[in-house]
Design an enzyme around this catalytic site. Structure first.
Site, PDB file in Angstrom:
ATOM      1  N   ASP A  73      -0.445  33.533  18.316  1.00  0.00           N
ATOM      2  CA  ASP A  73       0.001  33.949  16.993  1.00  0.00           C
ATOM      3  C   ASP A  73      -0.837  35.180  16.643  1.00  0.00           C
ATOM      4  O   ASP A  73      -2.046  35.235  16.954  1.00  0.00           O
ATOM      5  CB  ASP A  73      -0.257  32.854  15.956  1.00  0.00           C
ATOM      6  CG  ASP A  73       0.787  31.723  16.003  1.00  0.00           C
ATOM      7  OD1 ASP A  73       1.596  31.678  16.943  1.00  0.00           O
ATOM      8  OD2 ASP A  73       0.761  30.885  15.072  1.00  0.00           O
ATOM      9  N   ASP A 111       0.962  36.312  10.704  1.00  0.00           N
ATOM     10  CA  ASP A 111       1.045  35.410  11.854  1.00  0.00           C
ATOM     11  C   ASP A 111       1.922  35.981  12.955  1.00  0.00           C
ATOM     12  O   ASP A 111       1.751  35.649  14.128  1.00  0.00           O
ATOM     13  CB  ASP A 111       1.642  34.055  11.434  1.00  0.00           C
ATOM     14  CG  ASP A 111       0.805  33.348  10.389  1.00  0.00           C
ATOM     15  OD1 ASP A 111      -0.252  33.879  10.022  1.00  0.00           O
ATOM     16  OD2 ASP A 111       1.216  32.267   9.941  1.00  0.00           O
TER      17      ASP A 111
END
Ligand code: GLY
Length: 373
Positions: free
Chosen positions: A200, A112
């Site tokens: 992200d 992420d």
């Protein structure tokens, strides 16, 4: 883990070339953060996550760490070097001049936070306040790679302010039915606004010269524009998946397996217009097999579609969670050696095998898989 003394080379251009060096997350001290504007819309009203926050139960942390460590041993047994991030105390209040938040999140999933492209490792802006400081867990590794590989580029995207202006008000789960939510998602009406660039790293898939980026709850159009301006030698394509009521991270929705082959979540099909780009370059997009479970494990943010969050080791070999038997069977039929990995109890910590890893090095160079733009 230090068992390899091979020189550090940061180099990874796609999701499928032979994996040589990878970061695997750590579950120590992981918390369920208090609700915040970015997370509220994601947590369904009947979820066991609702109203819960604080450190995760210690026995679940210990079990997740055992599974993560076992996975590391399997990767190392196949000659892959593995490094681990350094946890900080996540159970503390954090603040910036604009906001305070009760706790942080943890130091998995690394996918992420870090985007590796070629010799560059880029810290994403992130889009949750609870994950604003997560990059700190990876700084010891990035510092080391930088000192060991003269070509490595450590980059960080501009830190966002994440004030209330970055999120739409009244976007709470309890106020919106699932049908309304699907309609909103189809209209690309997401919780994040266009106040500032947000992305992200797990919304980005790497196909050599082309990057495919999901526009959704965790990545906005300014974030995609920032990626275009940053990766000027690449072509950046925004995609969206209207069937996903909570579009957060692309890797339980769209999974490239090798050049020319992608599995797509059948409940979140890529729209025809966007699909045409893949087809005119001879890429086949097949429906992923159904998940083996009807429910995610307790205290899990993700959906049952973590079944397709697999880690490709090379164009013939793929790691699949061991209970995801339908996904394993499909990959076997598609010609892969399937390595079953016990991992379901790691899912609540933020994902499956792709999420809980991030590439440092894969063999190979940057290729153009989409000559027909
Ligand atoms: N976006 C991750 C999931 O499907 O749960």
């Amino acid at each position: 883990m230090g068992v390899f003394s091979t020189p550090t080379i940061v180099n990874s251009w796609n999701e499928w070339d032979p994996l040589k060096h990878v970061i695997v997350g750590v579950a120590d001290g992981c918390c369920i953060p208090p609700a915040e504007p970015a997370s509220e819309p994601k947590i369904p009203v009947d979820s066991d996550m609702r109203g819960r926050h604080g450190p995760r139960p210690p026995e679940t942390v210990a079990h997740a760490n055992e599974l993560l460590n076992d996975f590391v041993r399997i990767l190392e047994g196949r000659g892959i070097r593995v490094d681990r991030p350094t946890p900080i105390d996540f159970n503390q209040k954090i603040s910036t001049p604009d906001w305070t938040h009760g706790t942080m999140f943890g130091c998995t999933p690394p996918r992420d936070v870090l985007l590796t492209l070629g010799s560059e490792m880029l810290e994403a802006t992130m889009s949750y306040r609870s994950r604003w400081f997560e990059y700190l867990c990876y700084r010891p590794l990035l510092k080391r790679y930088c000192s060991e590989d003269p070509n490595m580029r450590h980059e960080a995207a501009p830190k966002p302010r994440l004030t209330d202006r970055s999120y739409k008000p009244d976007y709470l789960s309890e106020n919106i039915t699932i049908e309304e939510r699907l309609d909103m998602v189809a209209r690309k009406d997401f919780v994040t606004t266009e106040e500032e660039p947000l992305f992200d790293a797990a919304d980005v898939l790497r196909f050599g010269k082309d990057l495919v980026v999901q526009h959704g709850f965790t990545t906005n159009l300014l974030g995609i524009d920032w990626l275009k301006r940053h990766f000027t030698d690449h072509r950046v394509h925004a995609v969206n998946f209207p069937g996903d009521p909570y579009p957060i991270h692309i890797d339980a929705t769209f999974t490239p397996l090798r050049p020319g082959l992608i599995i797509n979540n059948p409940e979140r099909r890529l729209p025809d217009q966007q699909r045409a780009f893949f087809h005119r370059n001879d890429w086949e997009i097949v429906d992923a097999a159904p998940p083996a479970h009807n429910e995610p494990p307790p205290l899990c943010y993700s959906s049952v579609w973590l079944s397709m969050n697999v880690l490709v080791l090379d164009q013939q070999t793929v790691c699949v969670e061991e209970t995801e038997v339908y996904q394993a069977e499909q990959l076997d039929k598609l010609g892969f050696e399937v390595i079953p990995i016990p991992f379901r109890e790691v899912y609540p910590f933020g994902g499956a095998l792709h999420c809980n890893t991030t590439d440092v090095c894969r063999e190979g160079d940057c290729q153009d898989y989409f000559p027909n733009q």
